[in-house]
Structure formats: structure tokens, C-alpha cells
Enzyme design. Structure first.
Site, PDB file in Angstrom:
ATOM      1  N   HIS A 179      -0.324   1.315  -1.410  1.00 47.07           N
ATOM      2  CA  HIS A 179      -0.809   2.661  -1.089  1.00 47.07           C
ATOM      3  C   HIS A 179      -0.401   3.098   0.323  1.00 47.07           C
ATOM      4  O   HIS A 179      -1.203   3.614   1.105  1.00 47.07           O
ATOM      5  CB  HIS A 179      -2.338   2.729  -1.235  1.00 47.07           C
ATOM      6  CG  HIS A 179      -2.851   4.121  -1.485  1.00 47.07           C
ATOM      7  ND1 HIS A 179      -3.110   5.012  -0.471  1.00 47.07           N
ATOM      8  CD2 HIS A 179      -3.143   4.767  -2.633  1.00 47.07           C
ATOM      9  CE1 HIS A 179      -3.546   6.151  -0.988  1.00 47.07           C
ATOM     10  NE2 HIS A 179      -3.581   6.029  -2.302  1.00 47.07           N
ATOM     11  N   HIS A 234      -0.640   3.030  -9.241  1.00 48.02           N
ATOM     12  CA  HIS A 234      -0.756   3.822  -8.002  1.00 48.02           C
ATOM     13  C   HIS A 234      -0.207   3.020  -6.812  1.00 48.02           C
ATOM     14  O   HIS A 234      -0.704   3.146  -5.714  1.00 48.02           O
ATOM     15  CB  HIS A 234      -2.245   4.179  -7.806  1.00 48.02           C
ATOM     16  CG  HIS A 234      -2.511   5.304  -6.848  1.00 48.02           C
ATOM     17  ND1 HIS A 234      -1.763   6.455  -6.789  1.00 48.02           N
ATOM     18  CD2 HIS A 234      -3.477   5.463  -5.891  1.00 48.02           C
ATOM     19  CE1 HIS A 234      -2.255   7.257  -5.850  1.00 48.02           C
ATOM     20  NE2 HIS A 234      -3.286   6.677  -5.289  1.00 48.02           N
ATOM     21  N   ASP A 289      -8.610   7.713  -8.465  1.00 48.66           N
ATOM     22  CA  ASP A 289      -7.568   6.982  -7.736  1.00 48.66           C
ATOM     23  C   ASP A 289      -8.148   5.933  -6.794  1.00 48.66           C
ATOM     24  O   ASP A 289      -9.302   6.014  -6.372  1.00 48.66           O
ATOM     25  CB  ASP A 289      -6.749   7.967  -6.882  1.00 48.66           C
ATOM     26  CG  ASP A 289      -5.844   8.853  -7.719  1.00 48.66           C
ATOM     27  OD1 ASP A 289      -5.988   8.867  -8.961  1.00 48.66           O
ATOM     28  OD2 ASP A 289      -4.998   9.539  -7.122  1.00 48.66           O
ATOM     29  N   ASP A 290      -7.264   4.992  -6.437  1.00 45.64           N
ATOM     30  CA  ASP A 290      -7.441   4.051  -5.302  1.00 45.64           C
ATOM     31  C   ASP A 290      -8.363   2.868  -5.581  1.00 45.64           C
ATOM     32  O   ASP A 290      -8.597   2.061  -4.688  1.00 45.64           O
ATOM     33  CB  ASP A 290      -7.932   4.767  -4.028  1.00 45.64           C
ATOM     34  CG  ASP A 290      -6.971   5.837  -3.554  1.00 45.64           C
ATOM     35  OD1 ASP A 290      -5.893   5.985  -4.164  1.00 45.64           O
ATOM     36  OD2 ASP A 290      -7.295   6.541  -2.583  1.00 45.64           O
ATOM     37  N   HIS A 328     -11.694  10.212  -6.710  1.00 45.81           N
ATOM     38  CA  HIS A 328     -11.410   8.863  -6.175  1.00 45.81           C
ATOM     39  C   HIS A 328     -12.590   7.933  -6.419  1.00 45.81           C
ATOM     40  O   HIS A 328     -13.734   8.310  -6.188  1.00 45.81           O
ATOM     41  CB  HIS A 328     -11.129   8.947  -4.670  1.00 45.81           C
ATOM     42  CG  HIS A 328      -9.838   9.638  -4.353  1.00 45.81           C
ATOM     43  ND1 HIS A 328      -9.708  11.008  -4.367  1.00 45.81           N
ATOM     44  CD2 HIS A 328      -8.608   9.139  -4.032  1.00 45.81           C
ATOM     45  CE1 HIS A 328      -8.455  11.331  -4.070  1.00 45.81           C
ATOM     46  NE2 HIS A 328      -7.767  10.217  -3.857  1.00 45.81           N
TER      47      HIS A 328
HETATM   48 ZN   LIG Z   1      -4.398   7.293  -3.623  1.00 51.65          ZN
END
Ligand SMILES: [Zn+2]
Length: 300
Positions: free
Chosen positions: A171, A167, A116-117, A262
Site C-alpha cells: 500500500h 490492493h 479497503d486496507d 475502509h
Molecule cells: Zn487503500
């Protein structure tokens, strides 16, 4: 019935065969172009040496230009094919649903790594290198504003065969109105599509928050909302150790599971350090790695 791992393998084999066929067609096209294009004809024997040399030089340039053109068209075609493969339709049973893992017949030992991210210039290239070395395909839940600053990394993720999920753009964790939620998802989806050709049907809410308006919009738009069954807690960055990060994943590992990692959003050096050992341990336990798209698409 073939087991799910075989099906995934067969699926990848068919893509490889398509790529090989396209390569063959491209080389055949070059030969055909040579035979039908007068510019590419063999020089006349009546020309003197200098004229012949000049003529050949011009023809070689023309030929290279033509081959280059065909080669570039072939690459575009292959990228489109890859985008089509990654742009899978979520099976109806998972559309508009929230998924933490998938129980498969006979408890088939497949697992999905998710990152993620990102993309992040600090971490994503290292993660991609490890995944390539280990021959593992993963799923990246990318943040729109980060994609905007790292378009090449976004393209690299797709070119290397990983699946993409949405995503959000910013965020954030606050409450969203329906129009704000739409903006978060749609701007991200549009940018991913513009850069890579991929239309993703996977969504993961920031911090796994299910009740702030984002997930209800995603459900309404028939996204599959992808959570996880094992949290490495690598988001704790400085507070977590590499062995603890690996233990967190292995404690909750299960067939058909989804592991949360991540590659962006902070210092992810522990994730990079842990990843090769985590993959090795999962392989030793008999797991095969699939993308989330593949996990949802395996016939039960
Ligand atoms: Zn995230």
C-alpha cells in the site's frame, strides 16, 4: 429478460441448493459407510454385557471418527465451492479495464459496498457482523502484508460470502517498475489464494493512483481495475463526522455504483458507526447490494 436482481437471487439460490445437496450426500455417505464398514457393524448378541458395552464404546468412537472425517471432507468441499463462486472470471469486456461504476439496462438499482486496507482486528469483525445482520454481501480490497498478520479474518471474510480484491502488498504510493508492480500484486494474490482458495481478478490501486505502474501491470494481467463512483471520505478519520460520511455516500449514489469505505489503515470507528444507517438508507431508496464480481457479471 429477468432483471439483474432476480438473476443474482437465482444465482445465490442455486449455491444454497448445491450446499443442501452436499449435506444430503454427506449424511447418505455416513449411512453407506455404516452398512459397508465391518468396524461399524452392530455387536454380536453372543457377547456378554461388559464385552458388548466395550465393543459399543469402541464402535461409537470409530463411528464418530468416520463421521467427523466425512463432515470435514464436506466442509472442505463447501469451502472449495465457495472459493469457486468467488473466483469468477471477469467478463472479457471488463478485462484490463478501469471501472468506476456499471450502467445497467433499465438503471437497475444495485450497488456495491467496498472496504479497503484490511483486514484489521479493530474494524473488520465489526463490519462483518453488521453485514451479516443486514444480509449484505460486500467486496474487500485487502492489503497483502495485513492479510499475512490476520489470516483468520481473511478466511472469515471469504467464508461469509464476500468478494475479494487485490490492493497490493505494501500500500505505497510511489512509482513502481514493472517487476516491483508484479511483486506487489502477485505476492498478495498468492497469499489470498493459499489462505482461501480464491483467485481474485479484481484490483484497486492504493489511493486510486492510476499512473504509478501498478495499474498498467494490472491491465496487462487482465485484472479489472475497480475504482468507485461514491467516496465516503471515511479515510479522513478524525476530520469527518458520521453524518457527513453518510451524506458523502448518498450525494453520489447511483444505480450500478460502487461506494468506497475502509475497514483498515487507521481508526475506522466512524465507518462502523455509519454503516448500519447507510445500509438502511440505501435499502429505503430501493437498492439491492451486490459484490463487485456480481456487478460485473450481471447480464446486460
Ligand atoms: Zn487503500
Amino acid at each position: 429478460m429477468a432483471n439483474p436482481c432476480q438473476l443474482v437471487w437465482q444465482y445465490r439460490l442455486s449455491i444454497s441448493l448445491t450446499a443442501a445437496t452436499l449435506g444430503f450426500i454427506a449424511s447418505l455417505s455416513v449411512s453407506v459407510a455404516r452398512s459397508v464398514n465391518p468396524k461399524l457393524a452392530i455387536p454380536s448378541p453372543n457377547l456378554n454385557q461388559q464385552e458388548r458395552s466395550t465393543s459399543q464404546s469402541l464402535q461409537i468412537k470409530g463411528l464418530l471418527g468416520e463421521e467427523q472425517d466425512i463432515y470435514e471432507k464436506m466442509l472442505v468441499h463447501l469451502a472449495e465451492e465457495e472459493a469457486k463462486r468467488l473466483t469468477f472470471s471477469v467478463p472479457v469486456e471488463f478485462q484490463g479495464k478501469t471501472i468506476h461504476s456499471r450502467v445497467l439496462k433499465d438503471n437497475a438499482k444495485v450497488i456495491a459496498l467496498t472496504f479497503d486496507d484490511g483486514p484489521s482486528s479493530q474494524t473488520t469483525p465489526q463490519v462483518l457482523d453488521i453485514l451479516k445482520r443486514e444480509n449484505v454481501k460486500a467486496t474487500f480490497f485487502v492489503v497483502g502484508k495485513t492479510v499475512k498478520t490476520h489470516p483468520q479474518l481473511m478466511k472469515q471474510i471469504v467464508a461469509e460470502g464476500h468478494a475479494i480484491g487485490n490492493h497490493t502488498w505494501n500500500h505505497h504510493y510511489h512509482q513502481y517498475s514493472p517487476s516491483a508492480a508484479a511483486h506487489e500484486l502477485e505476492t498478495t494474490a498468492t497469499l489470498i489464494h493459499q489462505l482461501t482458495g480464491v483467485k481474485t481478478a479484481l484490483f484497486r490501486p492504493p489511493a486510486g493512483i492510476l499512473n504509478n505502474g501498478l495499474v498498467s501491470y494490472a491491465h496487462q494481467k487482465k485484472y479489472a481495475v475497480i475504482m468507485w463512483s461514491a467516496d465516503t471520505k471515511d479515510w479522513q478519520s478524525h476530520r469527518i463526522t458520521v453524518p457527513k460520511l453518510i451524506d458523502n455516500a448518498l450525494e453520489d449514489v447511483q444505480p450500478g455504483g460502487i461506494i468506497l469505505l475502509h475497514d483498515g489503515g487507521g481508526d475506522r470507528s466512524k465507518t462502523v458507526q455509519a454503516l448500519p444507517k447507510l445500509i438502511t438508507e440505501l435499502k429505503q431508496r430501493g437498492y439491492q447490494f451486490v459484490t463487485v464480481s456480481e456487478l460485473l457479471d450481471i447480464p446486460d
